[in-house]
Design a protein around this motif. Structure first.
Motif, PDB file in Angstrom:
ATOM      1  N   PRO A 142     -13.104 -20.149  -9.047  1.00  0.00           N
ATOM      2  CA  PRO A 142     -11.891 -19.785  -9.670  1.00  0.00           C
ATOM      3  C   PRO A 142     -10.909 -19.696  -8.717  1.00  0.00           C
ATOM      4  O   PRO A 142     -10.659 -19.642  -7.607  1.00  0.00           O
ATOM      5  CB  PRO A 142     -12.459 -18.252 -10.172  1.00  0.00           C
ATOM      6  CG  PRO A 142     -13.528 -17.768  -9.099  1.00  0.00           C
ATOM      7  CD  PRO A 142     -14.129 -19.035  -8.854  1.00  0.00           C
ATOM      8  N   PRO A 194     -13.276 -12.167 -11.203  1.00  0.00           N
ATOM      9  CA  PRO A 194     -12.859 -13.419 -10.857  1.00  0.00           C
ATOM     10  C   PRO A 194     -12.122 -13.929 -12.273  1.00  0.00           C
ATOM     11  O   PRO A 194     -12.401 -13.519 -13.496  1.00  0.00           O
ATOM     12  CB  PRO A 194     -14.129 -14.267 -10.850  1.00  0.00           C
ATOM     13  CG  PRO A 194     -15.247 -13.137 -10.652  1.00  0.00           C
ATOM     14  CD  PRO A 194     -14.767 -11.924 -11.084  1.00  0.00           C
ATOM     15  N   GLU A 195     -11.058 -14.821 -12.129  1.00  0.00           N
ATOM     16  CA  GLU A 195     -10.420 -15.504 -13.070  1.00  0.00           C
ATOM     17  C   GLU A 195     -11.248 -16.193 -14.202  1.00  0.00           C
ATOM     18  O   GLU A 195     -12.044 -16.859 -13.788  1.00  0.00           O
ATOM     19  CB  GLU A 195      -9.104 -16.184 -12.543  1.00  0.00           C
ATOM     20  CG  GLU A 195      -8.251 -16.876 -13.634  1.00  0.00           C
ATOM     21  CD  GLU A 195      -7.106 -17.716 -13.015  1.00  0.00           C
ATOM     22  OE1 GLU A 195      -6.449 -18.384 -13.813  1.00  0.00           O
ATOM     23  OE2 GLU A 195      -6.848 -17.617 -11.785  1.00  0.00           O
ATOM     24  N   ASN A 196     -11.101 -15.684 -15.358  1.00  0.00           N
ATOM     25  CA  ASN A 196     -11.756 -16.506 -16.675  1.00  0.00           C
ATOM     26  C   ASN A 196     -13.052 -16.200 -16.270  1.00  0.00           C
ATOM     27  O   ASN A 196     -14.052 -17.134 -16.929  1.00  0.00           O
ATOM     28  CB  ASN A 196     -11.398 -18.061 -16.357  1.00  0.00           C
ATOM     29  CG  ASN A 196      -9.845 -18.194 -16.711  1.00  0.00           C
ATOM     30  OD1 ASN A 196      -9.307 -17.661 -17.522  1.00  0.00           O
ATOM     31  ND2 ASN A 196      -9.546 -19.378 -16.123  1.00  0.00           N
TER      32      ASN A 196
END
Length: 265
Positions: A142, A194-196
């Motif tokens: 990410p 974490p992103e997404n």
């Protein structure tokens, strides 16, 4: 006739079969019957939300008719935005007598996030808090991985100081949060985000000397009670419940006294 079938097709995925632009040279084989390319993969792995492509190559088709596009020897089954329900077996069939079948097994990976040691971590006061967040089965690392203490974002510039963040990217990505000189105020919930991806959390308990000693004492007492029960059970098995003498009663009384005392502490 070439037929591609799937046991896991469903509405909303819109599988497509596309012809390859050029013919793929066949391996050396002398036969007048169509046959599958020996280099095809029987196991395909895709990540959730990504397109999955399953290839079927047939050589020596000759003048036979293909189900989809004539003049090519490769067919590709494309599953858009693969989901776990798409996992399973897909067959590419050649309508010979008997029918020839090549089976491809599709596996769809779901990203997972884990903080090692969760759900609870106990550390001594003034020691280092070391938290590791691991990301499994992600197509690529990410763009960012954030840490939170409660609702507050943890960063290098925090007024608390003594904070280090280290990210290791690769097939398995991990983020390490290091907090030096642990304080009682550092106790609480820590979240790795974490992103997404889904976030996960761990609860950190910073102990002073007295709390640590109490935990060790209670643990030793519980072990002693467990030993007493084990002895009583062994005696009962050895001599039989009906022939248990005053030794059994004495052991049971000692165990009861120990457990009652532990309950008052």
């Amino acid at each position: 006739m070439i037929r591609i079938t799937g046991l896991s097709l469903h509405l909303g995925v819109f599988p497509e079969v596309l012809g390859h632009e050029t013919l793929i040279p066949p391996p050396p084989l002398v036969t007048n019957q169509p046959y599958f390319d020996s280099t095809m993969k029987a196991n395909i792995t895709s990540h959730v939300g990504r397109n999955a492509e399953l290839h079927c190559r047939v050589h020596n088709i000759g003048n036979r008719t293909a189900t989809h596009l004539d003049g090519t020897n490769q067919w590709t089954l494309t599953i858009r935005s693969a989901q776990p329900r798409d996992e399973g077996q897909y067959d590419c069939q050649i309508s010979t007598k008997p029918i020839k079948v090549f089976t491809t097994h599709l596996r769809v990976l779901i990203p997972k996030v884990e903080i090692l040691g969760a759900p609870d971590l106990y550390v001594q006061r003034y020691s280092m808090i070391n938290l590791t967040c691991v990301l499994y089965d992600v197509p690529e690392p990410p763009a960012s991985i954030l840490w939170f203490h409660g609702n507050e974002t943890i960063s290098y510039s925090s007024s608390r100081g003594g904070i280090s963040l280290v990210v290791e990217k690769g097939p398995t990505t991990s983020s390490h949060l290091l907090i030096r000189n642990a304080r009682l105020q550092d106790s609480g919930d820590y979240t790795c985000s974490p992103e997404n991806m889904n976030s996960t959390r761990i609860r950190v308990h910073v102990l002073n000397g007295e709390q640590s000693a109490a935990m060790q004492t209670n643990g030793a007492q519980m072990a002693q009670v467990h030993l007493h029960f084990t002895i009583v059970t062994s005696v009962l098995v050895a001599v039989g419940a009906k022939t248990c003498s005053s030794l059994c009663a004495s052991l049971l009384h000692m165990t009861h006294r120990t457990s009652s005392w532990l309950g008052r502490t």
